[in-house]
Design a protein around this motif. Structure first.
Motif, short mmCIF file in Angstrom:
data_model
loop_
_atom_site.label_atom_id
_atom_site.label_comp_id
_atom_site.label_asym_id
_atom_site.label_seq_id
_atom_site.Cartn_x
_atom_site.Cartn_y
_atom_site.Cartn_z
N ALA A 86 0.80 -1.22 0.00
CA ALA A 86 0.00 0.00 0.00
C ALA A 86 0.84 1.28 0.00
O ALA A 86 0.38 2.32 -0.45
CB ALA A 86 -0.91 0.01 1.24
N MET A 87 2.07 1.20 0.46
CA MET A 87 2.89 2.40 0.67
C MET A 87 3.31 3.07 -0.64
O MET A 87 3.28 2.46 -1.70
CB MET A 87 4.14 2.05 1.47
N THR A 88 3.71 4.31 -0.52
CA THR A 88 4.31 5.04 -1.62
C THR A 88 5.81 4.86 -1.54
O THR A 88 6.42 5.10 -0.50
CB THR A 88 3.96 6.55 -1.51
N ARG A 89 6.41 4.40 -2.62
CA ARG A 89 7.84 4.12 -2.62
C ARG A 89 8.68 5.32 -3.06
O ARG A 89 9.79 5.50 -2.60
CB ARG A 89 8.16 2.94 -3.52
N ASP A 90 8.17 6.10 -3.97
CA ASP A 90 8.93 7.23 -4.52
C ASP A 90 8.73 8.43 -3.59
O ASP A 90 7.85 9.25 -3.79
CB ASP A 90 8.45 7.55 -5.93
N VAL A 91 9.58 8.52 -2.57
CA VAL A 91 9.42 9.53 -1.53
C VAL A 91 10.55 10.55 -1.63
O VAL A 91 11.72 10.19 -1.69
CB VAL A 91 9.44 8.87 -0.13
N GLN A 92 10.17 11.82 -1.63
CA GLN A 92 11.16 12.89 -1.57
C GLN A 92 11.68 12.96 -0.13
O GLN A 92 10.90 12.86 0.82
CB GLN A 92 10.53 14.23 -1.93
#
Length: 148
Positions: A6-12
């Motif tokens: 579920a998580m967002t992988r492309d994180v700033q």
């Protein structure tokens, strides 16, 4: 379902030696209210728009203040292999809307938000979490002893 699904992988990621002006500009560009703060691939803090407003602007600190001076350095996190429904309940209990995700070596691998869960988890669980987070009272900070 696991957090990794579920998580967002492309994180700033903000850097501790970056100015809050630079970090706020990135937050505006990506339309995010929070950014993990990393030193190499280690999670060292969390910076929110509220941190900038309350710990910098309200105290008269300027835009060239370093991220390290206003970030929350003791943060909550979850593991990518944890059960997403359990993490959703923990978000509700801790009254937080997003949480950094680390692997078992404690390397930052993503971020999990209520929005991520809304797209992936059963609707009643996300609704219950949002209701609990939005109710008044309790802790409203990332400052704690790490994992719940």
């Amino acid at each position: 379902m696991k957090v990794s699904e579920a998580m967002t992988r492309d994180v700033q990621i903000a850097r501790p030696d970056q100015t809050i002006r630079e970090a706020a500009s990135v937050m505006a560009d990506i339309d995010a209210g929070a950014m993990p703060v990393g030193d190499h691939d280690r999670l060292v803090g969390m910076l929110t728009d509220r941190d900038i407003a309350v710990r910098a602007v309200a105290l008269g600190k300027g835009p060239d203040t370093m991220v390290r001076d206003v970030m929350s350095s003791e943060i909550k996190y979850c593991f990518e292999d944890e059960d997403a429904e359990e993490v959703c309940q923990n978000l509700a209990d801790q009254k937080i809307r997003r949480i950094p995700v680390v692997n078992r070596d404690k390397r930052l691998v993503g971020i999990l938000s209520l929005g991520d869960l809304a797209r992936s988890a059963p609707e009643h669980e996300v609704g219950a979490a949002l209701s609990a987070i939005s109710s008044p009272g309790g802790a409203h900070s990332q400052s704690a002893d790490g994992r719940w």
